[in-house]
Structure formats: structure tokens, C-alpha cells
Design an enzyme around this catalytic site. Structure first.
Site, short mmCIF file in Angstrom:
data_model
loop_
_atom_site.label_atom_id
_atom_site.label_comp_id
_atom_site.label_asym_id
_atom_site.label_seq_id
_atom_site.Cartn_x
_atom_site.Cartn_y
_atom_site.Cartn_z
N PHE A 84 80.73 26.80 -55.37
CA PHE A 84 80.54 25.40 -54.98
C PHE A 84 79.99 25.37 -53.55
CE2 PHE A 84 81.89 21.18 -53.54
CZ PHE A 84 81.37 20.42 -54.57
N ASP B 169 89.97 28.73 -54.89
CA ASP B 169 89.68 27.31 -54.90
C ASP B 169 90.01 26.81 -56.31
OD1 ASP B 169 88.60 24.75 -55.00
OD2 ASP B 169 86.98 25.24 -53.60
N TYR C 132 91.47 14.61 -56.14
CA TYR C 132 90.84 13.48 -56.84
C TYR C 132 90.21 13.84 -58.18
CZ TYR C 132 86.94 15.55 -54.22
OH TYR C 132 86.04 16.43 -53.68
N LYS C 133 90.26 15.13 -58.57
CA LYS C 133 89.67 15.52 -59.86
C LYS C 133 90.72 15.36 -60.96
CE LYS C 133 86.06 18.08 -57.59
NZ LYS C 133 85.61 19.33 -56.99
N ARG D 241 76.95 17.72 -67.08
CA ARG D 241 78.32 18.21 -67.14
C ARG D 241 79.21 17.17 -67.82
NH1 ARG D 241 81.43 19.77 -61.61
NH2 ARG D 241 81.04 17.57 -61.26
#
Ligand SMILES: *Cc1c(COP(=O)(O)O)cnc(C)c1O
Length: 413
Positions: A127, A198, A223-224, A372
Site C-alpha cells: 500500500f 499492517d 474505518y475499514k 475491487r
């Protein structure tokens, strides 16, 4: 789509032990939300909790809230709750800052624990923020910190006696590919290196066992799949064995042993609190706590099993109904080796996704050409997959995505 397939999906919904959880979320009725991996939806409990925090805690208690409303201990209290979702015993996880900031703190702390070594191993295509933070850290630290960005298949062998720290994303943000955590932790331990994971796409999406696999450090987003809301505070894990010696560079007062003594000298708090820097963002942390509490109500194994089954079913339906329409799988074929999302490349991926979103099927686009789709087990229904695949097929088949309206690039994709 064939009637038999639709009946099959309906039967899966009818038999789904998690079906009732959907009611706990506030979702617009006319969309299929396949982006819980990017921004989880709003829990009804969060709405209630935030109103209470605003009206009663902040509104009435004011500064007293730090003591009377439990604000001061939130960082560790919510950390412990998230710990239950990532296989961490209490006292090793805190909530604060963003994932990017926490990554800087833990990697700096880990590098300092290996002063005789300078190599940081990470993956090309990790990422972006992870790579950027490592770049920034190595410029800041200088000669004692060099980043070795390896191809995915070379990561394992790059972990050697010169390696100070390995920084990997457990579930890849694009492909969803999972790194074998236990093997990598073991390899690092054998050569005396430390590992920072991560977990942004792992927490509440795939079984994650930090303590049991001997992980050293981890960070991840609130927040995911944790559904904490846009910009929710992130989490940091540090294995208890590192607590006495670890020091992180953002030594703010919330990481002090006695913040309210107001001493001129910094003395780190015992334990995981020393990973904190400044004041806890109470509103964001309250929202995160409410949604994590909802996640803790369900059986984690059931949750992960459903995510995999949704993902596998979607993949099968795409193969069956969208064959020859220009989609190419970017994820591992086997759900055992991917997290709770899947990606497909399409030449016109951006426009196709814009077209899908306009039709109420919300996934996202990741450059250069990836579409995605996320599978959040608490609110997605198997029949939603029918709506999604049907819409994808229509768009690809009719080429409606060629409409210039869908080509227009937004700031956030
Ligand atoms: C989403 C994500 C982040 C986000 O970091 P922020 O600091 O919250 O912007 C970091 N790492 C990974 C692997 C992610 O998927």
C-alpha cells in the site's frame, strides 16, 4: 441469471446464521455495498452512541468527561477490544492517530530495537502509504535505515541476518493476497529480525493470530472492516515482550508515565501506552468502540467463513456469467489465500466502476485498472451477489461504460 442460481442464493441467505446482523446497519435500500473494505457502513448503535457522546458526555460533562465518561482510558479499552479480533491478549493494543502515523512510530521503535542492523524489508506494490512512510523514515534516520523493496516472491529470502525489520501488509490492498504470517514471523525470529504487520484489510475480515504466531508489532485501520467511520482512529499492537525496551519517537504526553505531573522530562509509560502520542480523538474513538462492540457480538469463525463463501460465490458467478467480457482476476484463485475482497482488471476499469456505482453497485477502483469488490459478512446477503453480477454483466455486455460521463476522474477513486 438462471432461476436455479437465484434460488440457491436465496437458500444461502435463509440458512445464514449472521443474516440478522444486517439490521444493525443503516444502509440505503437501493444499493449493493461492496466497499466495506474501504469504508465500513454506519451501525445503528454508533448513531445512538455518538448522539449520547455529543449531547450528554461532551454537552453536559464538558472537561469532566475525561474522568466521568471514561475518555482517558478509551485508547487502551478499545485497543483491548480490537485485540480480541486480531488474536492479541489485553494490554498490547491501543487506538490512536492514523495507520500511517502509527506505522512510523512502530517501525521507528522496531528499528531502534535492532541498532546493529539497518535493513528494512518490504514488498514492491505494498500500500503506497506504507512505502512512503518507510521512505520518510529512512531519510530521517539516515544511514542506519535502508529500505529493501522486494518483489513479493523474494520477500521471504530477503529476510536475513542484516534485516532489522520486515514491514508487510497481511492482506494485500489490491489483490487481497494473504502473506503466511506464522512462517514469516518464524523466519524473522530465526535471523533475529522483527516483523511489523499492517492489518488494515485483515482486522474483522480474516482470522488473524498475532500472539499465537509470534508477531512483534502491528498497525491497522479503524474505518475499514471495523466500521469505525470515515477517518476513525487506527490501532497499534506491540507484543508484551517488547514493552520494556521499545521507544517510539513521537513521545507526546499521552505516552508519558505520568502525564498530569507535568514534568519537563519525558518518561515513557509502562506497557502499550507508550505507543500513544497526544489526546485521544474522543468522537472518532466513540464511534469506533460502538462498531467494534457489534463485531464482538458475533462468532468470529462464522464471520470469516461467510466472507470467504460470499467471495467464492461471487467469483463463481463472475466466471459463469461474465466470461469473455474482458475481466481478468487479479486475486489468488483460492479463497484460503485471499482476504475479504477480490479484484479484477478491466481495460476500462475506472469507467466500468463509475457505471456500476451509478447503478447502485458500489465497489472501488484502484489504479491502473483494478476493480475491487469487498465482502462484509455482517451486512451482505448472498442475493446481493446476484444483483451485482447481473449489473456487471449488463454494463460489460452493452458497453454502457463508454459514456463520457463515466470517464470523468474524481479526486478519490
Ligand atoms: C487503507 C490502508 C492504509 C490507510 O492508512 P491511513 O493512514 O488511514 O490513510 C494503510 N495501509 C494499508 C495497507 C491500507 O490498506
Amino acid at each position: 441469471m438462471a432461476d436455479g442460481d437465484i434460488r440457491h442464493l436465496q437458500a444461502l441467505d435463509d440458512a445464514d446464521p449472521l443474516a440478522a446482523m444486517r439490521e444493525r446497519f443503516l444502509l440505503p435500500s437501493d444499493i449493493v455495498y461492496m466497499n466495506g473494505n474501504s469504508l465500513g457502513p454506519l451501525c445503528r448503535d454508533t448513531q445512538t452512541r455518538i448522539s449520547r457522546v455529543i449531547d450528554t458526555e461532551w454537552g453536559q460533562e464538558l472537561i469532566r468527561g475525561w474522568n466521568t465518561a471514561g475518555w482517558y482510558d478509551m485508547a487502551v479499552r478499545i485497543g483491548d477490544k480490537i485485540g480480541r479480533l486480531i488474536g492479541a491478549e489485553p494490554g498490547q493494543t491501543v487506538v490512536s492517530d492514523s495507520t500511517s502515523v502509527n506505522l512510523f512510530k512502530v517501525v521507528a521503535a522496531a528499528v531502534a530495537l535492532r541498532p546493529e542492523r539497518s535493513k528494512i524489508v518490504t514488498e514492491a506494490g505494498n500500500f503506497p502509504t506504507d512505502l512512503y512512510v518507510l521512505d520518510g523514515l529512512s531519510r530521517y534516520v539516515g544511514q542506519d535505515c535502508k529500505v529493501d523493496i522486494c518483489r513479493r516472491n523474494d520477500v521471504f529470502n530477503a529476510i536475513d541476518e542484516q534485516t532489522a525489520v520486515v514491514v508487510l501488509t497481511h492482506v494485500h490492498y489490491m489483490s487481497g493476497a494473504i502473506f503466511p504470517m506464522a512462517e514469516i514471523n518464524l523466519r524473522a525470529r530465526e535471523v533475529g529480525a522483527l516483523v511489523v504487520w499492517d492489518l488494515s484489510h485483515s482486522a474483522a475480515a480474516v482470522a488473524t493470530e498475532l500472539d499465537a504466531t509470534g508477531a512483534d508489532f502491528a498497525v491497522g485501520c479503524g474505518y475499514k472492516h471495523l466500521n469505525g467511520g470515515p477517518g476513525a482512529p487506527a490501532f497499534t499492537y506491540a507484543a508484551a515482550r517488547h514493552h520494556p525496551d521499545m521507544r517510539q519517537p513521537l513521545s507526546g504526553w499521552f505516552g508519558h508515565a505520568k502525564p498530569f505531573v507535568f514534568s519537563d522530562e519525558f518518561a515513557p509509560a509502562d506497557g502499550i501506552r507508550r505507543m500513544l502520542c497526544g489526546t485521544t480523538p474522543v468522537l472518532g474513538a466513540s464511534a469506533l468502540e460502538a462498531s467494534v462492540d457489534v463485531l464482538l457480538e458475533v462468532d468470529a469463525e462464522e464471520m470469516y467463513a461467510k466472507a470467504k463463501k460470499l467471495s467464492r460465490t461471487f467469483q463463481e458467478l463472475i466466471e459463469q456469467y461474465c466470461d469473455g467480457l474482458g475481466l481478468r482476476l487479479l486475486s489468488p484463485r483460492d479463497t484460503q489465500w485471499r482476504g475479504a475482497h477480490i479484484s479484477y482488471a478491466h481495460e476500462q476499469g475506472y469507467a466500468v466502476m463509475q457505471n456500476l456505482i451509478a447503478k447502485g453497485v458500489i465497489g472501488d477502483f484502484r489504479a491502473p485498472n483494478g476493480m475491487r469488490f469487498g465482502f462484509s459478512p455482517l451486512f451482505m446477503r448472498y442475493t446481493d451477489l446476484h444483483t451485482a453480477v447481473q449489473t456487471i454483466r449488463e454494463i460489460l455486455d452493452s458497453r454502457s461504460y463508454l459514456d463520457p460521463a463515466y470517464q470523468q476522474k474524481h479526486a478519490v477513486t
